[in-house]
Enzyme design. Structure first.
Site, PDB file in Angstrom:
ATOM      1  N   ASP A   1      -3.239   7.496  -1.421  1.00  0.00           N
ATOM      2  CA  ASP A   1      -4.539   7.225  -2.048  1.00  0.00           C
ATOM      3  C   ASP A   1      -4.286   6.697  -3.448  1.00  0.00           C
ATOM      4  O   ASP A   1      -3.206   6.896  -4.019  1.00  0.00           O
ATOM      5  CB  ASP A   1      -5.370   8.511  -2.099  1.00  0.00           C
ATOM      6  N   GLY A   2      -5.275   6.014  -4.017  1.00  0.00           N
ATOM      7  CA  GLY A   2      -5.163   5.540  -5.396  1.00  0.00           C
ATOM      8  C   GLY A   2      -4.489   4.196  -5.552  1.00  0.00           C
ATOM      9  O   GLY A   2      -4.241   3.757  -6.683  1.00  0.00           O
TER      10      GLY A   2
ATOM     11  N   HIS B   1       0.833  -1.212   0.000  1.00  0.00           N
ATOM     12  CA  HIS B   1       0.000   0.000   0.000  1.00  0.00           C
ATOM     13  C   HIS B   1       0.872   1.268   0.000  1.00  0.00           C
ATOM     14  O   HIS B   1       0.821   2.081   0.928  1.00  0.00           O
ATOM     15  CB  HIS B   1      -0.915  -0.011   1.221  1.00  0.00           C
TER      16      HIS B   1
ATOM     17  N   ARG C   1      -6.472   1.487  -7.774  1.00  0.00           N
ATOM     18  CA  ARG C   1      -6.425   1.775  -9.205  1.00  0.00           C
ATOM     19  C   ARG C   1      -5.048   1.472  -9.782  1.00  0.00           C
ATOM     20  O   ARG C   1      -4.923   0.879 -10.855  1.00  0.00           O
ATOM     21  CB  ARG C   1      -6.808   3.236  -9.453  1.00  0.00           C
ATOM     22  N   VAL C   2      -4.000   1.874  -9.067  1.00  0.00           N
ATOM     23  CA  VAL C   2      -2.641   1.606  -9.539  1.00  0.00           C
ATOM     24  C   VAL C   2      -2.383   0.101  -9.586  1.00  0.00           C
ATOM     25  O   VAL C   2      -1.828  -0.417 -10.560  1.00  0.00           O
ATOM     26  CB  VAL C   2      -1.596   2.299  -8.637  1.00  0.00           C
ATOM     27  N   GLY C   3      -2.791  -0.618  -8.549  1.00  0.00           N
ATOM     28  CA  GLY C   3      -2.565  -2.059  -8.505  1.00  0.00           C
ATOM     29  C   GLY C   3      -3.201  -2.784  -9.677  1.00  0.00           C
ATOM     30  O   GLY C   3      -2.599  -3.695 -10.259  1.00  0.00           O
TER      31      GLY C   3
END
Length: 403
Positions: free
Chosen positions: A222-223, A218, A226-228
């Protein structure tokens, strides 16, 4: 496909990383070969059939549909509120036309997809920290939120603790908090992925494992979700999978509770020392790819049938087997791509304008002729179907009937 089906045990690819404050962090394949071999072959077979279908005829249409569906899916998972139609509209905006945060979120995801696709097409591309940071920067650009820090690795002050998850999906998890630990683990994840790739572990296995451990680290404020998902899609694309990697976001949305719960379930299984702790997430991912590819294959076939139908009704008009009114009716059915209830047709402005100065008998003859030629079907539910879709129960032709 460039990947080979996994045929050997890879338990020796587990890696333990010691951190300054988080303690040991273990990357492990966490699955058994016997449990995935058949599923891998099923995905490969489905993909082979899919790429052998007439993709070139509908590639642009399919790609646009997948873009909208995927952006909608991955955005909604993270709390986005745009409908699928609103998402489609937002993706057509010039950045200077953006008026709402939700529109910006959609455009940001598209920008991340563009970066992903460019990377996957680059010979010799490999996963790097820089790529991940760039993805995050694009996904979070211009979003007004106190936790929105584009491209900045998280480093929690003592007064701020980050938690992931909730009680409904297996409980809350406290990921690494110290920035240097996060950076070390992110670098270790990338190196570990390289080891998996060098050992011949297929992308269908590598991608979900990287996704799983990335979310446990992590790394951003934030985000991360979506990145993963974009990282996962990029690894799959680079391995030669077409369209499905991004379309997979819709599968995750449709199975969102299982998706969220599996992150915790796999982590807890590893903490308890269970065999194959990551098996459930790998299985979930592979099944998602199989279902997604099959759905895309069905969609390609349907789009091709629509193209053939479009040519067919155009020829019927040119050959004067149907008139301009009938052609308009069929074109409207084609545009909708679904059956239209006769009552809806009857009150549609486009339809009433066609027969403004004509009587009921003309309307009856027009519809009867379309059904006679097999260019339209009338179901027993009194819905008018386009000729490229045959309803289960067709109403007998009988006498001319007006909508």
């Amino acid at each position: 496909m460039n990947d080979k089906i996994l045929l050997k045990d890879c338990s020796d690819l587990s890696r333990r990383i010691d951190t300054d404050r988080f303690g040991p962090f273990v990357f492990q394949p966490g699955f058994t070969v016997a449990a995935v071999e058949l599923a891998l072959h099923r995905v490969e077979d489905a993909h082979a059939r899919f790429v052998a279908s007439p993709l070139s005829q509908v590639a642009n249409r399919l790609q646009q549909e997948i873009l909208v569906s995927s952006v909608f899916g991955t955005n909604t998972i993270e709390g986005g509120t745009l409908s699928e139609e609103e998402t489609a509209s937002a993706l057509t905006l010039d950045p200077r036309q953006v008026q709402a945060v939700e529109q910006q979120r959609a455009l940001n995801i598209k920008a991340a997809y563009d970066l992903s696709q460019a990377a996957a097409r680059t010979p010799g591309w490999s996963l790097t920290t820089e790529f991940i940071v760039d993805l995050h920067r694009r996904i979070t650009a211009d979003i007004p939120d106190e936790d929105n820090r584009p491209g900045l690795i998280r480093d929690n002050p003592k007064t701020r603790v980050t938690y992931v998850g909730d009680a409904a999906h297996g409980g809350r998890y406290k990921p690494p908090q110290y920035g240097k630990d996060i950076e070390r683990l992110l670098s270790a994840l990338i190196a570990w992925h390289g080891e998996l790739e060098a050992a011949g572990v297929p992308a269908l296995i590598r991608a979900p494992l990287v996704h799983l451990y990335y979310e446990q680290i992590h790394p951003f404020w934030d985000g991360n979700g979506r990145v993963g998902r974009v990282i996962e899609a990029t690894l799959l694309q680079a391995a030669g999978y077409r369209y499905a990697p991004f379309a997979l976001a819709r599968y995750y949305l449709q199975n969102i509770d299982a998706y969220f719960a599996l992150f915790n379930a796999c982590r807890k299984a590893a903490e308890k020392g269970r065999d194959a702790p990551n098996q459930a997430f790998v299985d979930f991912h592979i099944e998602g790819m199989r279902q997604t590819i099959n759905t895309l294959h069905d969609r390609v076939n349907r789009l091709v049938n629509m193209l053939l139908y479009e040519s067919r009704i155009r020829r019927a008009l040119d050959d004067k087997r149907i008139n301009a009114r009938q052609y308009t009716i069929l074109s409207m059915l084609l545009d909708r791509g679904r059956p239209l209830p006769l009552d809806e047709v009857r009150h549609a402005p486009w339809y009433t304008s066609l027969y403004l100065k004509l009587n009921d008998k003309t309307r009856q003859r027009d519809l009867h002729r379309l059904r006679e030629l097999g260019l339209a079907f009338l179901g027993t539910d009194n819905a008018l179907w386009p000729g490229f879709v045959v309803p289960t129960n067709i109403k007998p032709l009988g006498k001319p009937e007006s909508p």
